[in-house]
Design a protein around this motif. Structure first.
Motif, PDB file in Angstrom:
ATOM      1  N   MET A  67     -11.697   3.524   6.854  1.00 36.14           N
ATOM      2  CA  MET A  67     -12.530   3.267   5.691  1.00 36.14           C
ATOM      3  C   MET A  67     -11.719   2.656   4.556  1.00 36.14           C
ATOM      4  O   MET A  67     -10.617   3.102   4.277  1.00 36.14           O
ATOM      5  CB  MET A  67     -13.177   4.581   5.208  1.00 36.14           C
ATOM      6  CG  MET A  67     -14.179   4.424   4.088  1.00 36.14           C
ATOM      7  SD  MET A  67     -15.271   5.863   3.932  1.00 36.14           S
ATOM      8  CE  MET A  67     -14.120   7.141   3.519  1.00 36.14           C
ATOM      9  N   CYS A  68     -12.291   1.640   3.935  1.00 38.99           N
ATOM     10  CA  CYS A  68     -11.741   1.079   2.706  1.00 38.99           C
ATOM     11  C   CYS A  68     -12.442   1.766   1.541  1.00 38.99           C
ATOM     12  O   CYS A  68     -13.652   1.967   1.581  1.00 38.99           O
ATOM     13  CB  CYS A  68     -12.003  -0.424   2.649  1.00 38.99           C
ATOM     14  SG  CYS A  68     -11.901  -1.126   0.988  1.00 38.99           S
ATOM     15  N   MET A  69     -11.686   2.112   0.514  1.00 40.45           N
ATOM     16  CA  MET A  69     -12.293   2.718  -0.665  1.00 40.45           C
ATOM     17  C   MET A  69     -11.925   1.920  -1.912  1.00 40.45           C
ATOM     18  O   MET A  69     -10.815   1.382  -2.006  1.00 40.45           O
ATOM     19  CB  MET A  69     -11.864   4.176  -0.801  1.00 40.45           C
ATOM     20  CG  MET A  69     -12.313   5.028   0.372  1.00 40.45           C
ATOM     21  SD  MET A  69     -12.356   6.783   0.007  1.00 40.45           S
ATOM     22  CE  MET A  69     -13.805   6.873  -1.045  1.00 40.45           C
ATOM     23  N   ILE A  90      -8.168   0.412  -2.009  1.00 40.80           N
ATOM     24  CA  ILE A  90      -7.103   0.953  -1.175  1.00 40.80           C
ATOM     25  C   ILE A  90      -7.601   0.967   0.261  1.00 40.80           C
ATOM     26  O   ILE A  90      -8.667   1.502   0.561  1.00 40.80           O
ATOM     27  CB  ILE A  90      -6.658   2.348  -1.657  1.00 40.80           C
ATOM     28  CG1 ILE A  90      -5.473   2.852  -0.836  1.00 40.80           C
ATOM     29  CG2 ILE A  90      -7.810   3.350  -1.669  1.00 40.80           C
ATOM     30  CD1 ILE A  90      -4.735   4.024  -1.490  1.00 40.80           C
ATOM     31  N   SER A  91      -6.829   0.345   1.129  1.00 43.67           N
ATOM     32  CA  SER A  91      -7.253   0.205   2.514  1.00 43.67           C
ATOM     33  C   SER A  91      -7.004   1.493   3.293  1.00 43.67           C
ATOM     34  O   SER A  91      -6.374   2.438   2.812  1.00 43.67           O
ATOM     35  CB  SER A  91      -6.510  -0.948   3.179  1.00 43.67           C
ATOM     36  OG  SER A  91      -5.160  -0.582   3.402  1.00 43.67           O
ATOM     37  N   HIS A  92      -7.457   1.492   4.523  1.00 46.11           N
ATOM     38  CA  HIS A  92      -7.235   2.634   5.403  1.00 46.11           C
ATOM     39  C   HIS A  92      -5.743   2.957   5.505  1.00 46.11           C
ATOM     40  O   HIS A  92      -5.350   4.122   5.508  1.00 46.11           O
ATOM     41  CB  HIS A  92      -7.810   2.322   6.779  1.00 46.11           C
ATOM     42  CG  HIS A  92      -7.536   3.375   7.805  1.00 46.11           C
ATOM     43  ND1 HIS A  92      -8.195   4.583   7.820  1.00 46.11           N
ATOM     44  CD2 HIS A  92      -6.670   3.407   8.838  1.00 46.11           C
ATOM     45  CE1 HIS A  92      -7.748   5.304   8.822  1.00 46.11           C
ATOM     46  NE2 HIS A  92      -6.825   4.618   9.465  1.00 46.11           N
ATOM     47  N   CYS A 146      -9.736  -4.188   3.029  1.00 46.94           N
ATOM     48  CA  CYS A 146     -10.676  -4.135   1.904  1.00 46.94           C
ATOM     49  C   CYS A 146     -11.078  -5.518   1.433  1.00 46.94           C
ATOM     50  O   CYS A 146     -10.309  -6.473   1.541  1.00 46.94           O
ATOM     51  CB  CYS A 146     -10.038  -3.395   0.721  1.00 46.94           C
ATOM     52  SG  CYS A 146      -9.938  -1.612   0.943  1.00 46.94           S
ATOM     53  N   SER A 147     -12.269  -5.577   0.898  1.00 50.20           N
ATOM     54  CA  SER A 147     -12.764  -6.776   0.237  1.00 50.20           C
ATOM     55  C   SER A 147     -13.752  -6.332  -0.825  1.00 50.20           C
ATOM     56  O   SER A 147     -14.629  -5.517  -0.556  1.00 50.20           O
ATOM     57  CB  SER A 147     -13.468  -7.685   1.243  1.00 50.20           C
ATOM     58  OG  SER A 147     -14.147  -8.731   0.564  1.00 50.20           O
ATOM     59  N   PHE A 148     -13.597  -6.885  -2.057  1.00 47.54           N
ATOM     60  CA  PHE A 148     -14.570  -6.546  -3.094  1.00 47.54           C
ATOM     61  C   PHE A 148     -15.950  -7.112  -2.749  1.00 47.54           C
ATOM     62  O   PHE A 148     -16.963  -6.580  -3.190  1.00 47.54           O
ATOM     63  CB  PHE A 148     -14.109  -7.061  -4.462  1.00 47.54           C
ATOM     64  CG  PHE A 148     -12.943  -6.290  -5.029  1.00 47.54           C
ATOM     65  CD1 PHE A 148     -11.875  -6.965  -5.627  1.00 47.54           C
ATOM     66  CD2 PHE A 148     -12.897  -4.908  -4.994  1.00 47.54           C
ATOM     67  CE1 PHE A 148     -10.802  -6.274  -6.163  1.00 47.54           C
ATOM     68  CE2 PHE A 148     -11.823  -4.201  -5.530  1.00 47.54           C
ATOM     69  CZ  PHE A 148     -10.770  -4.888  -6.115  1.00 47.54           C
TER      70      PHE A 148
END
Length: 122
Positions: free
Chosen positions: A30-32, A49-51, A102-104
Motif C-alpha cells: 500500500m502507498c500512503m 510514502i511507498s510500501h 506512489c503517485s499523487f
C-alpha cells in the motif's frame, strides 16, 4: 476498502509545529499519502510514502514536513515544522491499496480519511 481516521490537527502560530496521525487497517502492499485543500483551491498532494518507505514531498513543504509510518501500529504520520500561514488547509490521509509505488494522481481505488483542519496564524 481501507478505513482511515486522521487526528492531530489544530491551530498554531507561524513557525510552530503539529503532528498529524492517520490510523488505518493494514493492507499490503500500500502507498500512503497526505493531501491538503485550502478554501477555494484544488486538493494537492503534500507527501507520500511507498510500501518500501520511499518518500516524496511537494516542493512547498520540502525540508519542513516529514512523512513516516509505523507498520506495526498501521499508522501514518505527518510531522509539520516551521509552519506558515499558507499551510492552512484541511489535511487528508489517503491510501492506495495494492500498489508498491506512489503517485499523487488517482489510479483508482483510492481511500480517503475524513480530514483534519490545520490553521496557521501569522
Amino acid at each position: 476498502q481501507v478505513q482511515l481516521v486522521e487526528s492531530g490537527g489544530g491551530s498554531v502560530q507561524a513557525g510552530g509545529s503539529l503532528r498529524l496521525s492517520c490510523g488505518g487497517s493494514g493492507y499490503t502492499p500500500m502507498c500512503m499519502m497526505w493531501f491538503r485543500q485550502a478554501p477555494g483551491k484544488k486538493r494537492e498532494g503534500v507527501a507520500s510514502i511507498s510500501h518500501g518507505g520511499i518518500t516524496i514531498y511537494a516542493n512547498s513543504v520540502k525540508g519542513r514536513f516529514t512523512i513516516s509510518k509505523d507498520n506495526a501500529k498501521n499508522t501514518l504520520y505527518l510531522q509539520m515544522n516551521s509552519l506558515k500561514p499558507e499551510d492552512t488547509a484541511m489535511y487528508y490521509c489517503a491510501a492506495d491499496p495494492g500498489y508498491y509505488t506512489c503517485s499523487f494522481g488517482d489510479r483508482g481505488g483510492r481511500n480517503w480519511g475524513q480530514g483534519t483542519q490545520v490553521t496557521v496564524s501569522s
